[in-house]
Scaffold this active site. Structure first.
Site, mmCIF file in Angstrom:
data_model
loop_
_atom_site.group_PDB
_atom_site.id
_atom_site.type_symbol
_atom_site.label_atom_id
_atom_site.label_comp_id
_atom_site.label_asym_id
_atom_site.label_seq_id
_atom_site.Cartn_x
_atom_site.Cartn_y
_atom_site.Cartn_z
ATOM 1 N N ASP A 278 6.900 4.532 13.581
ATOM 2 C CA ASP A 278 7.818 5.528 13.037
ATOM 3 C C ASP A 278 6.940 6.589 12.385
ATOM 4 O O ASP A 278 6.241 6.305 11.408
ATOM 5 C CB ASP A 278 8.727 4.842 12.013
ATOM 6 C CG ASP A 278 9.731 5.792 11.370
ATOM 7 O OD1 ASP A 278 9.508 7.023 11.408
ATOM 8 O OD2 ASP A 278 10.725 5.291 10.820
ATOM 9 N N TYR B 167 8.106 -1.132 -0.163
ATOM 10 C CA TYR B 167 9.054 -0.844 0.905
ATOM 11 C C TYR B 167 8.721 0.475 1.595
ATOM 12 O O TYR B 167 8.664 1.531 0.971
ATOM 13 C CB TYR B 167 10.499 -0.797 0.377
ATOM 14 C CG TYR B 167 11.464 -0.524 1.511
ATOM 15 C CD1 TYR B 167 11.712 -1.500 2.473
ATOM 16 C CD2 TYR B 167 12.075 0.714 1.662
ATOM 17 C CE1 TYR B 167 12.558 -1.257 3.547
ATOM 18 C CE2 TYR B 167 12.933 0.970 2.728
ATOM 19 C CZ TYR B 167 13.162 -0.029 3.669
ATOM 20 O OH TYR B 167 13.996 0.225 4.741
ATOM 21 N N LYS C 108 11.693 -0.674 7.980
ATOM 22 C CA LYS C 108 11.690 -1.957 8.677
ATOM 23 C C LYS C 108 10.650 -1.912 9.803
ATOM 24 O O LYS C 108 10.143 -0.855 10.167
ATOM 25 C CB LYS C 108 13.088 -2.283 9.206
ATOM 26 C CG LYS C 108 13.922 -3.043 8.190
ATOM 27 C CD LYS C 108 13.311 -4.424 7.879
ATOM 28 C CE LYS C 108 14.183 -5.215 6.920
ATOM 29 N NZ LYS C 108 13.498 -6.351 6.303
#
Ligand code: 13P
Ligand code: 13P
Ligand code: MG
Ligand code: MG
Length: 362
Positions: A11, A226, A229
């Site tokens: 990503d 974080y 995902k």
């Protein structure tokens, strides 16, 4: 000649939130890979699932090749610069380090690679998912390779009758274990049902040939916070000695719940969609999966068939939307919200930390 199939994905930014990579950046990726086609690469296919760029490459350099990994890394770097210039959201999201030393493993991107002796008519399906993690593949992989209610070939085809070997990784303990099916199916299920801890990495025929491989890199574990995902990819061989393509696809006709979705913090259904429909918009989801079926000869690709564009998955999508309504009904409550151990790297632990000294003994 041995052929290697490599999917390296990352990503590197997205338009309008975490929804979709742009066509101009995908075109740049295609052009860079095309520059080395016939030399480093035999063939390639570039696509996206949601906000994740997927580079599928065929070559003869084997797995973990420095040249192939460098190629992917450089393409992602250039794409990140384009994403920054265009003001795309979370540009360079999965490129966690500048210290590239020849292998993208541990650097943020996901990797699924297999080196094979091609069959006369090689068939494989490349699956790519967005808004979820590698263990989302545990249930469908089990069904494809060990469940006769899904794969009739396990009963009907002498070439599948011996069963398969599953390599399972303990993603928190950096350990692996191999199970034989059908003999050890219950032991296997005892682990892979615990999707917060165990992921299927590879599947082999009993004779040793590889059947499937998934990317199991944990981007938040690598980063220690974080990031997003893992949005895994996997390669599954099909036909003649492996499950038929239709058996490989069958698990996705029956929606099931996985972890991911909004802020990587929610349980929700996995929706099988076409490449064009891989745009997770509702609550950043529901999580998506695409399945691209290829034929291959001497590394040259034919296809892909965009399998989930077929009308026979319409009911699965409708069911997924119903399940999405049902799960969303719970808002910030479990089981829609993931349990605390799975939110380890999301922002909620900061909230509980803030409240820690307001707790009094009862
Ligand atoms: P930020 O808006 O702070 O990036 O976090 C939300 C997010 O990106 C999850 O969708
Ligand atoms: P990605 O992992 O696809 O970037 O999604 C991040 C997120 O938090 C979505 O809500
Ligand atoms: Mg993203
Ligand atoms: Mg993503």
């Amino acid at each position: 000649m041995k052929t290697t199939i490599s999917i390296i994905k990352a990503d590197i930014g997205s338009v309008g939130g975490h929804i979709r990579m742009t066509e101009d950046i995908l075109d740049m990726c295609r052009s860079k890979l095309n520059d080395v086609k016939g030399d480093l690469l035999i063939d390639f296919y570039v696509t996206r699932c949601g906000d994740d760029v997927e580079l599928l490459m065929t070559h003869t350099r084997g797995v973990d090749s420095k040249e192939i990994h460098s190629l992917a890394w450089n393409v992602f770097k250039e794409g990140t610069e384009m994403a920054k210039d265009a003001g795309l959201y979370a540009a360079g999201q999965d490129l966690l380090s500048d210290a590239f030393s020849g292998n993208v493993r541990g650097m943020g991107p996901g990797i699924a690679e297999m080196e094979i002796e091609e069959r006369p008519a090689e068939v494989f399906v490349a699956f790519m998912a967005d808004k979820t993690e590698a263990s989302a593949f545990n249930l469908p992989l089990y069904e494809m390779f060990a469940d006769p209610f899904t794969t009739s070939g396990l009963v009907l085809d002498p070439k599948l009758h011996d069963g398969f070997k599953f390599e399972v990784h303990d993603i928190k303990g950096s350990k692996k274990i191999i199970f034989d099916t059908p003999e050890e199916s219950y032991d296997l299920l005892a682990l892979i049902g615990m999707t917060d801890r165990y992921s299927i990495k590879r599947i082999f025929k009993k004779s040793g040939e590889i059947a499937a491989v998934a990317s199991t890199e944990k981007v938040n574990l690598i980063a220690g916070r974080y990031i997003g995902k893992d949005d895994p990819a996997m390669i599954v061989r099909a036909q003649s000695g492996y499950p038929a393509t239709g058996e490989v696809l069958e698990p996705f006709s029956k929606p099931f719940l996985i972890a991911g979705w909004m802020r990587g913090s929610h349980r929700g259904p996995l929706m099988p969609v076409s490449q064009e429909d891989a745009n997770p918009t509702r609550f950043d989801g529901p999580p998506r999966i695409i399945g691209l079926a290829f034929s291959m000869k001497n590394g040259v690709l034919a296809g892909p068939i965009d399998t989930f564009s077929d009308v026979s998955y319409d009911r699965a999508r409708a069911k997924t939307n119903e399940l999405a309504d049902f799960m969303r009904r719970h808002g910030p409550f479990q089981p829609h919200l993931l349990p605390p151990e799975e939110l380890e790297y999301a922002t909620l632990p900061d909230v509980t930390k803030k409240l820690a000294d307001r707790f009094e003994d009862i």
